[in-house]
Design a protein around this motif. Sequence first.
Motif, PDB file in Angstrom:
ATOM      1  N   LEU A  67       0.721  -1.221   0.036  1.00 61.64           N
ATOM      2  CA  LEU A  67       0.070   0.123  -0.127  1.00 61.64           C
ATOM      3  C   LEU A  67       0.950   1.550  -0.024  1.00 61.64           C
ATOM      4  O   LEU A  67       0.315   2.279  -0.464  1.00 61.64           O
ATOM      5  CB  LEU A  67      -0.834  -0.221   1.193  1.00 61.64           C
ATOM      6  N   GLY A  68       2.057   1.054   0.378  1.00 64.23           N
ATOM      7  CA  GLY A  68       2.987   2.277   0.500  1.00 64.23           C
ATOM      8  C   GLY A  68       2.856   2.754   1.844  1.00 64.23           C
ATOM      9  O   GLY A  68       2.247   2.616   2.780  1.00 64.23           O
ATOM     10  N   ALA A  69       3.900   3.636   2.070  1.00 62.82           N
ATOM     11  CA  ALA A  69       4.114   4.116   3.599  1.00 62.82           C
ATOM     12  C   ALA A  69       3.034   4.701   4.246  1.00 62.82           C
ATOM     13  O   ALA A  69       2.489   4.807   5.356  1.00 62.82           O
ATOM     14  CB  ALA A  69       5.392   4.995   3.768  1.00 62.82           C
ATOM     15  N   ALA A  70       2.270   5.802   3.407  1.00 65.52           N
ATOM     16  CA  ALA A  70       1.037   6.561   4.045  1.00 65.52           C
ATOM     17  C   ALA A  70       0.053   5.803   4.264  1.00 65.52           C
ATOM     18  O   ALA A  70      -0.555   5.826   5.417  1.00 65.52           O
ATOM     19  CB  ALA A  70       0.632   7.715   2.660  1.00 65.52           C
ATOM     20  N   LEU A  71      -0.336   4.875   3.569  1.00 66.45           N
ATOM     21  CA  LEU A  71      -1.526   4.212   3.743  1.00 66.45           C
ATOM     22  C   LEU A  71      -1.111   3.236   5.067  1.00 66.45           C
ATOM     23  O   LEU A  71      -2.060   2.652   5.686  1.00 66.45           O
ATOM     24  CB  LEU A  71      -2.130   3.254   2.749  1.00 66.45           C
ATOM     25  N   THR A  72      -0.182   2.762   5.115  1.00 63.38           N
ATOM     26  CA  THR A  72       0.412   1.657   6.110  1.00 63.38           C
ATOM     27  C   THR A  72       0.385   2.402   7.394  1.00 63.38           C
ATOM     28  O   THR A  72      -0.090   2.011   8.363  1.00 63.38           O
ATOM     29  CB  THR A  72       1.679   1.050   5.704  1.00 63.38           C
ATOM     30  N   ARG A  73       0.773   3.650   7.587  1.00 60.18           N
ATOM     31  CA  ARG A  73       0.661   4.681   8.732  1.00 60.18           C
ATOM     32  C   ARG A  73      -0.559   4.914   9.063  1.00 60.18           C
ATOM     33  O   ARG A  73      -1.169   4.777  10.397  1.00 60.18           O
ATOM     34  CB  ARG A  73       1.318   5.877   8.458  1.00 60.18           C
TER      35      ARG A  73
END
Length: 255
Positions: A67-73
């Motif tokens: 998902l990438g870092a933003a959506l993972t955060r």
Amino acid sequence: MSDLVSIIMPSYNTAKFIGDSIESVLNQTYTNWELIIVDDCSTDDTDKIVNNFKDSRIKYLKNKKNLGAALTRNKALREAGGTWIAFLDSDDIWLPKKLEHQLNFMKRNGYNLSFTDYEKIDEKSKPMNIYVSGPHKVNRSKIYKYDYIGQLTVMYNAKVFGTIQIKDIRKNNDYAILLKLFRRPNTYAYRLKENLARYRIRRASISHDKFIKKLKSHYDLFHICDGRSVITSVFYTCRNMFYGVLKKILYEKRG
């Protein structure tokens, strides 16, 4: 649970470092915490490393697809149940009294958002002799000029700010979280003048992007994530580059 600290740790292919990051949480003198690790489909031995730690306070989740870092955060923040939110990337390290000292600092002064000093280390965990501090107090105007706050040192009151979620941008998602926090009126972040963390510089990290890529990632931050116009986003990006140089002069000490 009163004064529970939810620690947000996204991970992606950091098997080489994540064990040390987790150990630094387990070594905290303040013990009322939950560590929420969300792995973004790592292809290394992250699973093996994390599963070696047997502590009920550690919650390990895995994305079904990258998902990438933003959506993972975002996912980790939705899982958080603590009164307080703190961030630790899976290659960075806290000193043992980080949570204890910072939480006492905030409660004693009635602060809802704070940060601390830190120092930089290399891929082998060796000190780079670079000490990073910051302004005594950061307001909305200052945070738009530059990200003076190390994400690995941030702590905020979730009851005041609520569940923070950001748009899907590949880079600068830590900065995007701060901009979201400062949307709340009369928000200030206060600096605890104490070195309580170790920020790792990696050859493959975003910190070593080429200049043009940095410009693009900052433009996306302001335009896509913060919803600014093209002209305003360009202005903010250029201003950010200037204050980035100024930050190194004023708040990074070598030796």
